[in-house]
Design a protein around this motif. Structure first.
Motif, PDB file in Angstrom:
ATOM      1  N   LEU A 189      51.604   1.759 -18.052  1.00  0.00           N
ATOM      2  CA  LEU A 189      50.009   1.327 -17.922  1.00  0.00           C
ATOM      3  C   LEU A 189      49.377   2.233 -16.894  1.00  0.00           C
ATOM      4  CD1 LEU A 189      47.989  -0.855 -18.416  1.00  0.00           C
ATOM      5  CD2 LEU A 189      49.153  -2.243 -16.426  1.00  0.00           C
ATOM      6  N   LEU A 190      49.872   2.689 -15.891  1.00  0.00           N
ATOM      7  CA  LEU A 190      49.176   3.550 -15.004  1.00  0.00           C
ATOM      8  C   LEU A 190      49.156   4.900 -15.392  1.00  0.00           C
ATOM      9  CD1 LEU A 190      51.250   2.619 -11.604  1.00  0.00           C
ATOM     10  CD2 LEU A 190      48.972   2.243 -12.049  1.00  0.00           C
ATOM     11  N   LEU A 191      49.627   5.274 -16.192  1.00  0.00           N
ATOM     12  CA  LEU A 191      49.593   6.703 -17.003  1.00  0.00           C
ATOM     13  C   LEU A 191      48.273   6.621 -17.963  1.00  0.00           C
ATOM     14  CD1 LEU A 191      52.812   7.831 -17.595  1.00  0.00           C
ATOM     15  CD2 LEU A 191      51.429   8.980 -15.904  1.00  0.00           C
ATOM     16  N   THR A 192      48.154   5.385 -18.552  1.00  0.00           N
ATOM     17  CA  THR A 192      47.129   4.898 -19.592  1.00  0.00           C
ATOM     18  C   THR A 192      45.965   5.077 -18.647  1.00  0.00           C
ATOM     19  OG1 THR A 192      48.705   3.936 -20.903  1.00  0.00           O
ATOM     20  CG2 THR A 192      46.200   3.571 -21.080  1.00  0.00           C
ATOM     21  N   GLU A 193      45.618   4.350 -17.627  1.00  0.00           N
ATOM     22  CA  GLU A 193      44.786   4.253 -16.719  1.00  0.00           C
ATOM     23  C   GLU A 193      44.168   5.515 -16.180  1.00  0.00           C
ATOM     24  OE1 GLU A 193      42.586   1.271 -16.174  1.00  0.00           O
ATOM     25  OE2 GLU A 193      43.761   0.682 -17.683  1.00  0.00           O
ATOM     26  N   ILE A 194      45.219   6.369 -15.724  1.00  0.00           N
ATOM     27  CA  ILE A 194      44.744   7.750 -15.167  1.00  0.00           C
ATOM     28  C   ILE A 194      44.154   8.522 -16.452  1.00  0.00           C
ATOM     29  CG2 ILE A 194      45.644   9.891 -14.222  1.00  0.00           C
ATOM     30  CD1 ILE A 194      47.878   8.028 -12.759  1.00  0.00           C
ATOM     31  N   SER A 195      44.748   8.423 -17.689  1.00  0.00           N
ATOM     32  CA  SER A 195      44.171   9.212 -18.544  1.00  0.00           C
ATOM     33  C   SER A 195      42.541   8.633 -19.048  1.00  0.00           C
ATOM     34  CB  SER A 195      44.921   9.006 -19.795  1.00  0.00           C
ATOM     35  OG  SER A 195      44.454   9.714 -21.142  1.00  0.00           O
ATOM     36  N   SER A 196      42.588   7.493 -18.904  1.00  0.00           N
ATOM     37  CA  SER A 196      41.136   6.859 -19.251  1.00  0.00           C
ATOM     38  C   SER A 196      39.982   7.389 -17.895  1.00  0.00           C
ATOM     39  CB  SER A 196      41.320   5.529 -19.179  1.00  0.00           C
ATOM     40  OG  SER A 196      41.944   4.985 -20.096  1.00  0.00           O
ATOM     41  N   LYS A 217      40.309  10.136 -16.210  1.00  0.00           N
ATOM     42  CA  LYS A 217      40.150  11.534 -16.481  1.00  0.00           C
ATOM     43  C   LYS A 217      39.103  11.411 -17.506  1.00  0.00           C
ATOM     44  CE  LYS A 217      42.314  15.622 -17.984  1.00  0.00           C
ATOM     45  NZ  LYS A 217      43.797  16.154 -18.554  1.00  0.00           N
ATOM     46  N   THR A 218      39.195  11.000 -18.813  1.00  0.00           N
ATOM     47  CA  THR A 218      38.104  11.152 -19.674  1.00  0.00           C
ATOM     48  C   THR A 218      36.863  10.584 -19.250  1.00  0.00           C
ATOM     49  OG1 THR A 218      39.827  10.594 -21.271  1.00  0.00           O
ATOM     50  CG2 THR A 218      37.575  10.348 -22.161  1.00  0.00           C
ATOM     51  N   LEU A 219      36.688   9.453 -18.287  1.00  0.00           N
ATOM     52  CA  LEU A 219      35.425   9.072 -17.999  1.00  0.00           C
ATOM     53  C   LEU A 219      34.984  10.037 -16.914  1.00  0.00           C
ATOM     54  CD1 LEU A 219      33.529   6.618 -17.666  1.00  0.00           C
ATOM     55  CD2 LEU A 219      34.940   5.816 -15.940  1.00  0.00           C
ATOM     56  N   SER A 220      35.544  10.543 -16.065  1.00  0.00           N
ATOM     57  CA  SER A 220      34.859  11.512 -14.999  1.00  0.00           C
ATOM     58  C   SER A 220      34.483  12.776 -15.761  1.00  0.00           C
ATOM     59  CB  SER A 220      36.143  11.702 -14.071  1.00  0.00           C
ATOM     60  OG  SER A 220      37.250  12.377 -14.462  1.00  0.00           O
ATOM     61  N   TYR A 221      35.428  13.415 -16.787  1.00  0.00           N
ATOM     62  CA  TYR A 221      35.055  14.413 -17.468  1.00  0.00           C
ATOM     63  C   TYR A 221      33.618  14.282 -18.268  1.00  0.00           C
ATOM     64  CZ  TYR A 221      35.081  18.442 -20.944  1.00  0.00           C
ATOM     65  OH  TYR A 221      34.524  19.493 -21.476  1.00  0.00           O
ATOM     66  N   GLY A 222      33.366  13.112 -18.907  1.00  0.00           N
ATOM     67  CA  GLY A 222      32.249  12.816 -19.635  1.00  0.00           C
ATOM     68  C   GLY A 222      30.898  12.587 -18.594  1.00  0.00           C
ATOM     69  N   THR A 223      31.198  12.040 -17.475  1.00  0.00           N
ATOM     70  CA  THR A 223      30.398  12.026 -16.469  1.00  0.00           C
ATOM     71  C   THR A 223      29.846  13.224 -15.883  1.00  0.00           C
ATOM     72  OG1 THR A 223      31.139   9.618 -15.850  1.00  0.00           O
ATOM     73  CG2 THR A 223      29.880  10.752 -14.238  1.00  0.00           C
ATOM     74  N   HIS A 224      30.868  13.952 -15.578  1.00  0.00           N
ATOM     75  CA  HIS A 224      30.583  15.378 -15.042  1.00  0.00           C
ATOM     76  C   HIS A 224      29.776  16.353 -16.279  1.00  0.00           C
ATOM     77  CE1 HIS A 224      31.583  19.839 -14.191  1.00  0.00           C
ATOM     78  NE2 HIS A 224      30.883  19.286 -13.127  1.00  0.00           N
ATOM     79  N   GLU A 225      30.079  16.117 -17.577  1.00  0.00           N
ATOM     80  CA  GLU A 225      29.527  16.975 -18.385  1.00  0.00           C
ATOM     81  C   GLU A 225      27.966  16.204 -18.718  1.00  0.00           C
ATOM     82  OE1 GLU A 225      30.138  19.685 -20.428  1.00  0.00           O
ATOM     83  OE2 GLU A 225      32.027  19.796 -18.788  1.00  0.00           O
TER      84      GLU A 225
END
Length: 75
Positions: A22-29, A31-39
């Motif tokens: 569950l933690l790995l899934t949350e970390i992946s989510s 990461k995706t959110l922060s990447y999208g926000t940065h872009e």
């Protein structure tokens, strides 16, 4: 070791595995959110100027360490 104790340990290990997954899934989510926000931020007007201002501010400020880093005491 008693069989009941081994079964209890097995259940705890399986539970820890589920939590870890569950933690790995949350970390992946995240990461995706922060990447999208940065872009998205990079596409906003004034992004380059803001980055330059941050770089200048960081260059002006002295490097700060935590007191434990500079007091000479071993951790």
């Amino acid at each position: 070791m008693k069989e009941s104790k081994l079964i209890e340990m097995q259940k705890k290990i399986e539970s820890l595995g589920r939590v870890t997954q569950l933690l790995l899934t949350e970390i992946s989510s995240m990461k995706t959110l922060s990447y999208g926000t940065h872009e998205t931020l990079k596409l906003m007007p004034g992004y380059e100027q803001a980055i330059e201002q941050i770089k200048e501010k960081v260059a002006e400020e002295p490097s700060g360490g935590t007191p434990s880093d500079t007091d000479g005491k071993a951790s």
